[in-house]
Write a protein that holds these residues in place. Structure first.
Motif, PDB file in Angstrom:
ATOM      1  N   VAL A  12     -10.680  31.239  -2.816  1.00 36.59           N
ATOM      2  CA  VAL A  12     -11.961  31.320  -3.131  1.00 36.59           C
ATOM      3  C   VAL A  12     -12.549  32.706  -2.871  1.00 36.59           C
ATOM      4  CG1 VAL A  12     -13.590  32.432  -0.359  1.00 36.59           C
ATOM      5  CG2 VAL A  12     -11.924  30.650   0.200  1.00 36.59           C
ATOM      6  N   ALA A  78     -22.629  32.603   1.213  1.00 35.84           N
ATOM      7  CA  ALA A  78     -21.375  31.512   3.113  1.00 35.84           C
ATOM      8  C   ALA A  78     -20.041  31.467   2.250  1.00 35.84           C
ATOM      9  CB  ALA A  78     -21.991  29.952   2.450  1.00 35.84           C
ATOM     10  N   TYR A  79     -19.509  31.911   0.879  1.00 35.33           N
ATOM     11  CA  TYR A  79     -18.556  31.715   0.884  1.00 35.33           C
ATOM     12  C   TYR A  79     -17.895  32.824   1.117  1.00 35.33           C
ATOM     13  CZ  TYR A  79     -17.719  27.314  -1.795  1.00 35.33           C
ATOM     14  OH  TYR A  79     -17.202  25.775  -2.072  1.00 35.33           O
ATOM     15  N   LEU A  82     -17.257  32.317   4.658  1.00 31.36           N
ATOM     16  CA  LEU A  82     -15.870  32.100   4.457  1.00 31.36           C
ATOM     17  C   LEU A  82     -14.439  32.955   4.375  1.00 31.36           C
ATOM     18  CD1 LEU A  82     -14.290  29.041   4.921  1.00 31.36           C
ATOM     19  CD2 LEU A  82     -14.394  28.916   2.382  1.00 31.36           C
ATOM     20  N   TYR A  99     -18.026  25.521   2.565  1.00 35.61           N
ATOM     21  CA  TYR A  99     -18.719  26.712   2.874  1.00 35.61           C
ATOM     22  C   TYR A  99     -20.029  26.702   3.876  1.00 35.61           C
ATOM     23  CZ  TYR A  99     -22.065  24.978  -0.134  1.00 35.61           C
ATOM     24  OH  TYR A  99     -23.128  24.318  -0.958  1.00 35.61           O
ATOM     25  N   TYR A 102     -20.386  28.598   7.469  1.00 32.62           N
ATOM     26  CA  TYR A 102     -21.232  29.986   7.663  1.00 32.62           C
ATOM     27  C   TYR A 102     -22.189  30.529   6.267  1.00 32.62           C
ATOM     28  CZ  TYR A 102     -16.222  30.196   8.626  1.00 32.62           C
ATOM     29  OH  TYR A 102     -14.400  29.639   8.561  1.00 32.62           O
ATOM     30  N   ARG A 103     -23.121  29.317   6.519  1.00 30.88           N
ATOM     31  CA  ARG A 103     -24.257  30.101   5.805  1.00 30.88           C
ATOM     32  C   ARG A 103     -25.856  29.793   7.198  1.00 30.88           C
ATOM     33  NH1 ARG A 103     -26.006  23.646   2.353  1.00 30.88           N
ATOM     34  NH2 ARG A 103     -26.113  23.007   4.584  1.00 30.88           N
TER      35      ARG A 103
END
Length: 143
Positions: A12, A78-79, A82, A99, A102-103
């Motif tokens: 990631v 977003a990553y 994660l 991802y 998580y956005r």
């Protein structure tokens, strides 16, 4: 922390690094394209063309680069979400790279583009192009 989680975090982190690299490349490309369009406008004005019109055409690619950069920043954030979930030990599929969950808490792309200080390069380039177009365009009108 087990080896699997460390490997997952490394994967990631690699994506986050590529997103940051893409952002830098977009800023560099935006400056290059703007300079090329200004040079084209100068060449056109030497042949009787309208400098201001051609120079202001550089604003469209800049706006596109600005949006793409904000989009990459949104995905990068977003990553990071994660990454934090993996770090905290949340229950995830092994080596999951999706991802999208998580956005949800991330600002919209346009809002990121407007509020992030890193994005200030685009309005600065746009203002510079407009000023150059006004100065050079005004100089050609008087001649």
């Amino acid at each position: 922390m087990d080896d699997t989680r460390i490997a997952h975090l490394t994967m990631v982190q690699g994506v986050i690094g590529r997103m940051a690299s893409n952002s830098l490349a977009l800023k560099s490309l935006a400056a290059t394209v703007s300079a090329a369009i200004i040079a084209l406008a100068a060449a056109q004005s030497g042949q009787g063309g309208n400098f201001s019109t051609v120079a202001l055409m550089a604003l469209l690619p800049l706006a596109i680069f600005w949006f793409l950069d904000a989009y990459y920043l949104r995905i990068e954030r977003a990553y990071r979400g994660l990454f934090d979930a993996i770090r905290r030990g949340e229950r995830l599929e092994v080596f999951a790279m999706d991802y999208r969950p998580y956005r949800a808490n991330i600002m919209m792309t346009l809002r990121i583009g407007l509020l992030n200080p890193v994005m200030a390069v685009y309005p600065a380039l746009m203002i510079l192009i407009v000023v150059i177009a006004m100065i050079v365009g005004g100089a050609h009108v008087g001649t």
